[in-house]
Every structure is written in structure tokens, then in C-alpha cells.
Write a protein that holds these residues in place. Structure first.
Motif, PDB file in Angstrom:
ATOM      1  N   ARG A  53       6.431 -44.566   2.785  1.00 24.75           N
ATOM      2  CA  ARG A  53       7.372 -43.440   2.859  1.00 24.75           C
ATOM      3  C   ARG A  53       7.393 -42.769   1.497  1.00 24.75           C
ATOM      4  O   ARG A  53       7.479 -43.466   0.469  1.00 24.75           O
ATOM      5  CB  ARG A  53       8.807 -43.917   3.140  1.00 24.75           C
ATOM      6  CG  ARG A  53       8.989 -45.102   4.055  1.00 24.75           C
ATOM      7  CD  ARG A  53       8.547 -44.837   5.432  1.00 24.75           C
ATOM      8  NE  ARG A  53       9.005 -45.818   6.402  1.00 24.75           N
ATOM      9  CZ  ARG A  53       8.464 -45.926   7.610  1.00 24.75           C
ATOM     10  NH1 ARG A  53       7.421 -45.192   7.952  1.00 24.75           N
ATOM     11  NH2 ARG A  53       8.949 -46.793   8.478  1.00 24.75           N
ATOM     12  N   CYS A  92       6.905 -32.431  -0.651  1.00 24.60           N
ATOM     13  CA  CYS A  92       6.382 -32.768   0.677  1.00 24.60           C
ATOM     14  C   CYS A  92       4.908 -32.406   0.766  1.00 24.60           C
ATOM     15  O   CYS A  92       4.097 -33.159   1.304  1.00 24.60           O
ATOM     16  CB  CYS A  92       7.145 -32.025   1.779  1.00 24.60           C
ATOM     17  SG  CYS A  92       8.871 -32.487   1.897  1.00 24.60           S
ATOM     18  N   TYR A  96       2.101 -34.937   1.597  1.00 24.94           N
ATOM     19  CA  TYR A  96       1.287 -34.803   2.813  1.00 24.94           C
ATOM     20  C   TYR A  96      -0.190 -34.952   2.472  1.00 24.94           C
ATOM     21  O   TYR A  96      -0.937 -35.659   3.157  1.00 24.94           O
ATOM     22  CB  TYR A  96       1.555 -33.463   3.489  1.00 24.94           C
ATOM     23  CG  TYR A  96       1.008 -33.427   4.890  1.00 24.94           C
ATOM     24  CD1 TYR A  96       1.770 -33.873   5.967  1.00 24.94           C
ATOM     25  CD2 TYR A  96      -0.297 -32.994   5.149  1.00 24.94           C
ATOM     26  CE1 TYR A  96       1.266 -33.877   7.259  1.00 24.94           C
ATOM     27  CE2 TYR A  96      -0.811 -32.990   6.437  1.00 24.94           C
ATOM     28  CZ  TYR A  96      -0.032 -33.435   7.487  1.00 24.94           C
ATOM     29  OH  TYR A  96      -0.534 -33.459   8.760  1.00 24.94           O
ATOM     30  N   ARG A 101       3.436 -39.573   5.826  1.00 26.77           N
ATOM     31  CA  ARG A 101       3.878 -38.933   7.060  1.00 26.77           C
ATOM     32  C   ARG A 101       5.373 -39.192   7.298  1.00 26.77           C
ATOM     33  O   ARG A 101       5.892 -38.954   8.377  1.00 26.77           O
ATOM     34  CB  ARG A 101       3.030 -39.433   8.258  1.00 26.77           C
ATOM     35  CG  ARG A 101       1.569 -38.997   8.177  1.00 26.77           C
ATOM     36  CD  ARG A 101       1.408 -37.476   8.232  1.00 26.77           C
ATOM     37  NE  ARG A 101       0.010 -37.055   8.078  1.00 26.77           N
ATOM     38  CZ  ARG A 101      -0.542 -36.714   6.901  1.00 26.77           C
ATOM     39  NH1 ARG A 101       0.164 -36.732   5.774  1.00 26.77           N
ATOM     40  NH2 ARG A 101      -1.800 -36.335   6.843  1.00 26.77           N
ATOM     41  N   THR A 102       6.034 -39.722   6.288  1.00 29.46           N
ATOM     42  CA  THR A 102       7.495 -39.822   6.299  1.00 29.46           C
ATOM     43  C   THR A 102       7.999 -39.360   4.941  1.00 29.46           C
ATOM     44  O   THR A 102       7.477 -39.793   3.903  1.00 29.46           O
ATOM     45  CB  THR A 102       7.961 -41.273   6.512  1.00 29.46           C
ATOM     46  OG1 THR A 102       7.606 -41.731   7.803  1.00 29.46           O
ATOM     47  CG2 THR A 102       9.487 -41.379   6.370  1.00 29.46           C
ATOM     48  N   TYR A 129       5.854 -29.475   8.537  1.00 24.17           N
ATOM     49  CA  TYR A 129       5.189 -30.772   8.753  1.00 24.17           C
ATOM     50  C   TYR A 129       5.678 -31.405  10.057  1.00 24.17           C
ATOM     51  O   TYR A 129       6.370 -32.431  10.034  1.00 24.17           O
ATOM     52  CB  TYR A 129       5.444 -31.713   7.561  1.00 24.17           C
ATOM     53  CG  TYR A 129       5.049 -31.079   6.253  1.00 24.17           C
ATOM     54  CD1 TYR A 129       3.700 -31.007   5.892  1.00 24.17           C
ATOM     55  CD2 TYR A 129       5.991 -30.507   5.414  1.00 24.17           C
ATOM     56  CE1 TYR A 129       3.319 -30.370   4.717  1.00 24.17           C
ATOM     57  CE2 TYR A 129       5.624 -29.868   4.232  1.00 24.17           C
ATOM     58  CZ  TYR A 129       4.282 -29.803   3.897  1.00 24.17           C
ATOM     59  OH  TYR A 129       3.899 -29.167   2.745  1.00 24.17           O
ATOM     60  N   CYS A 132       5.474 -35.148  10.775  1.00 23.88           N
ATOM     61  CA  CYS A 132       6.091 -36.105   9.846  1.00 23.88           C
ATOM     62  C   CYS A 132       7.527 -36.442  10.258  1.00 23.88           C
ATOM     63  O   CYS A 132       8.207 -35.636  10.886  1.00 23.88           O
ATOM     64  CB  CYS A 132       6.143 -35.525   8.438  1.00 23.88           C
ATOM     65  SG  CYS A 132       4.502 -35.323   7.722  1.00 23.88           S
ATOM     66  N   THR A 338      -1.687 -44.625   7.095  1.00 27.62           N
ATOM     67  CA  THR A 338      -1.120 -43.281   7.172  1.00 27.62           C
ATOM     68  C   THR A 338      -0.642 -43.088   8.595  1.00 27.62           C
ATOM     69  O   THR A 338      -1.420 -42.861   9.486  1.00 27.62           O
ATOM     70  CB  THR A 338      -2.205 -42.239   6.861  1.00 27.62           C
ATOM     71  OG1 THR A 338      -2.671 -42.468   5.552  1.00 27.62           O
ATOM     72  CG2 THR A 338      -1.653 -40.831   6.952  1.00 27.62           C
ATOM     73  N   ARG A 340       3.331 -42.411  10.870  1.00 26.24           N
ATOM     74  CA  ARG A 340       4.780 -42.247  10.729  1.00 26.24           C
ATOM     75  C   ARG A 340       5.485 -43.589  10.622  1.00 26.24           C
ATOM     76  O   ARG A 340       6.531 -43.709  10.008  1.00 26.24           O
ATOM     77  CB  ARG A 340       5.352 -41.501  11.932  1.00 26.24           C
ATOM     78  CG  ARG A 340       5.324 -39.997  11.817  1.00 26.24           C
ATOM     79  CD  ARG A 340       5.737 -39.349  13.130  1.00 26.24           C
ATOM     80  NE  ARG A 340       6.999 -39.860  13.642  1.00 26.24           N
ATOM     81  CZ  ARG A 340       8.063 -39.090  13.925  1.00 26.24           C
ATOM     82  NH1 ARG A 340       8.021 -37.802  13.732  1.00 26.24           N
ATOM     83  NH2 ARG A 340       9.166 -39.628  14.421  1.00 26.24           N
TER      84      ARG A 340
END
Ligand code: SAH
Length: 346
Positions: A53, A92, A96, A101-102, A129, A132, A338, A340
Motif C-alpha cells: 500500500r 498517486c 501508480y 494499486r492501493t 485511478y 486502485c 502488484t 489491490r
């Protein structure tokens, strides 16, 4: 004692007296047995994947005055900052590109970030995003505010209960804050459909095995998707400046116990764990954790988000050094993914 560990794994619950026994009679032998079981359980559900994260500490203004926390409002010795919407989006963007993805937006309880401003920010991030997850960690709010955030697209919410016992809560916080309100917020968040994370500090001043047993029972009842625990570490400009830090050993032991009690929970090896030892986070994974939250805040702000002394924000704790973190996980046979990394029970 080993029977208690086996029983915990089998039934995923224990009585208060049993928790107290396990928590007050920890031995190296027992710990080894616990970590073996915890790793097996974690591998059964999540394999050897470690989820990441990106942590964006977007404001260190805070209207609260928690006795342990370096960004408490009474601390006049830190400079305060808040990131603009553009700065947050740029974090972000960087995250990214790195594979996050969080995004976790964490901050003090800063009135400048009204509900409308937060909702706007969440909407923007989700527009840019859509693949995400957005996690918030901005403290206690009214149900209507939480609902607004959820409707704007926020997926998850981290709010550690800090300690279950009301008298202990009072020992750590000023009068205007209460254990029961914080706990109520957690149930509200759950009902609104957030993936919810709770947790507590290990070794906070006045903590006893009995209070920890109550923390475990509370977490069992809440059944959160995530549990964040980390050692208490003193900050020099707080009322707890002279208190002892929590230990690596007890934190790791509790991570193992949490893995057995809540087998599918997402358990971070927290930054504070990394503060106690160079290999703290590796050890956290080997005790049953499966999440790491590297720092994605702008470099110039990181040192100002000083919850406690010597809070790490370089090396493997820094998002830009993700390759180094991957290497550290590979060393112990685990793999950064990678993804979520949603809760399996969600
Ligand atoms: N304002 C938000 C975020 C608080 S900071 C909220 O109220 O939830 C996130 C977490 O850092 C806190 O929940 C607390 O458990 C932890 N923390 C704060 N001060 C700390 C200290 N001195 N040592 C270790 N952890 C600390």
C-alpha cells in the motif's frame, strides 16, 4: 501452553483467561511453534504474496491531543503542513508507476479537510485511478461523513481502536476522547461497507496482559478485514517522552496470534515494527503478516509526520525503493505483488 496455540488455530477463539495465560507466559519454544502455525495458515489463504500500500501522509495538523502522538495539537515544536490536491494526486501518479494499486490517505484530524474537500479528493483519485483502492485513515467522524466518503468511492478505512479497556484508553487520551466512541465508529464503518482495519499499539504505557486479552476479544467480535499493530515508540515532545518502547518480540508474537485468530485478515508488518529493527518487517512477515505500507509522501514532508522518534522513511520504508523491498522479501522466500489486495472475506 502449546495446546492453547493448537486450540486457537482450531477454534479461532479463546477465553479471556486463556489469552492472559498465552500473553503472560511467552517462551521462545512457544513462539517458534506459533510462527510455524501462523505461516502455514497465512500460506493456505494468501500463499507467499505480500501486498503493498502506498502511504500518503497528507496533513500533520491535528485537533486531537493523544498523549503518545508526536503530531498532537499541543506539540508546538513541529512545523505543520498539508498537501494540496495536486500534490496528493502527484503522489498517486508516482505510486501508480511504481506498481501501487492501493493508496492510503492518512492524516491528523485536520478541520481544513472538510467532508466536501475529502469527498472531492477521493472522487478525483478514483477518476484517475479506477483500478486502485482508496483507504482512509483520518480518525473519528460522524456517520454522515463516513457515508459521504464511501459514496465518493473510498474502499477501506483504518481506525485503530488503540486499546479496548476504558480506563487504559483514558490513560492514553484526553477526556474528550472515548474508547466507546472509537469502537462505535468501527462498527459504523463496517455497516457502510468499508473494508475496515483496526488495531492497537503494543507496549503502550500502562498496558497489561489483561488489557491485551480484551483487545483480542474485541477484535474477534469486530472481525475486521485488517489489523494493524505496531510497538509504541516514545516521541520526545509528548507526555510519554520518558516511557519505554514496546518490544519487537511481543509485537511479533501478537502478529502470530492474530493470524491464528483471524486467518484471512490482512496484517501489515508496520513501519513502527521496522523502527525497532532493520529486519523488523521481514520478521513480521515470518510471524504471519502479509502487507507492507511503504511511504509515498513527498520527500520534504516525511520527517514532519513524526508520530514517534526515529520513524523510518528511507530504505525499504520508502516507496521509491520498492526494488529493495522486493529483494528483502525474496530473501525470505516471499513475493511483493502488484494487486489491490482486497480482503478475502469482503
Ligand atoms: N488521525 C488518524 C491517524 C493516526 S496515526 C487516527 O486517529 O486514526 C496512525 C496510528 O499511529 C495511530 O492509530 C497510533 O496507533 C499510531 N501511533 C501514534 N503515535 C504513536 C507512537 N508514539 N508510537 C507508535 N505508534 C503510534
Amino acid at each position: 501452553m502449546k495446546e492453547l496455540i493448537a486450540k486457537l488455530q482450531e477454534t479461532q477463539t479463546l477465553a479471556k483467561a486463556e489469552w492472559i495465560t498465552l500473553l503472560s507466559q511467552r517462551t521462545p519454544d512457544l513462539t517458534e511453534e506459533l510462527f510455524e502455525r501462523a505461516c502455514r495458515v497465512r500460506i493456505q489463504h494468501y500463499g507467499k504474496n505480500v501486498y503493498i500500500r502506498g502511504l500518503i501522509e497528507f496533513t500533520n495538523y491535528c485537533r486531537n491531543d493523544c498523549y503518545y502522538c508526536g503530531i498532537r495539537k499541543s506539540n508546538r515544536n513541529i512545523s505543520r503542513y498539508r498537501l494540496s490536491c495536486e500534490e496528493i494526486l502527484s503522489c498517486c501518479h508516482e505510486g501508480y508507476e511504481l506498481g501501487f494499486r492501493t493508496f492510503v490517505l492518512q492524516g491528523g484530524e485536520d478541520p481544513w479537510f472538510t467532508d466536501q474537500r475529502m469527498a472531492h479528493l477521493i472522487t478525483l483519485i478514483k477518476e484517475h485511478y479506477p483500478d486502485c483502492a482508496v483507504t482512509l485513515s483520518i480518525g473519528e467522524k460522524e456517520e454522515a461523513s463516513y457515508r459521504l466518503f464511501r459514496e465518493a468511492g473510498a474502499d477501506r478505512y483504518l481506525l485503530r481502536h488503540e486499546t479496548f479497556h476504558p480506563a487504559h484508553y483514558r490513560h492514553l487520551h484526553p477526556q474528550e476522547l472515548s474508547a466507546s466512541h472509537r469502537q462505535q465508529c468501527l462498527f459504523t464503518l463496517r455497516n457502510l461497507g468499508f473494508q475496515v482495519g483496526s488495531g492497537f499499539m503494543v507496549g503502550s504505557p500502562g498496558q497489561t496482559p489483561e488489557y491485551l486479552a480484551e483487545d483480542m476479544l474485541f477484535l474477534k467480535k469486530l472481525n475486521p478485514h485488517m489489523v494493524g499493530i505496531g510497538p509504541f515508540v516514545p516521541h520526545h515532545d509528548t507526555p510519554f517522552a520518558q516511557e519505554q518502547a514496546g518490544t519487537l518480540e511481543l509485537t511479533l508474537y501478537l502478529l502470530g496470534l492474530l493470524r491464528l485468530m483471524l486467518p484471512k485478515a490482512l496484517l501489515p508488518a508496520t513501519t513502527a515494527l521496522g523502527a525497532l529493527s532493520e529486519n523488523g518487517q521481514q520478521l513480521g512477515i515470518l510471524a504471519g503478516a502479509n502487507v507492507i505500507m511503504p511511504n509515498l509522501s513527498p520527500l520534504q514532508n516525511r520527517a514532519l509526520y513524526s508520530l514517534y522518534d526515529n520513524k523510518p522513511n528511507t530504505g525499504t520504508q520508502a516507496a521509491e525503493n520498492l526494488a529493495q523491498l522486493c529483494e528483502k522479501m525474496n530473501q525470505i522466500g516471499y513475493k511483493i505483488v502488484t494487486d489491490r489486495g482486497d480482503s478475502l472475506v469482503y
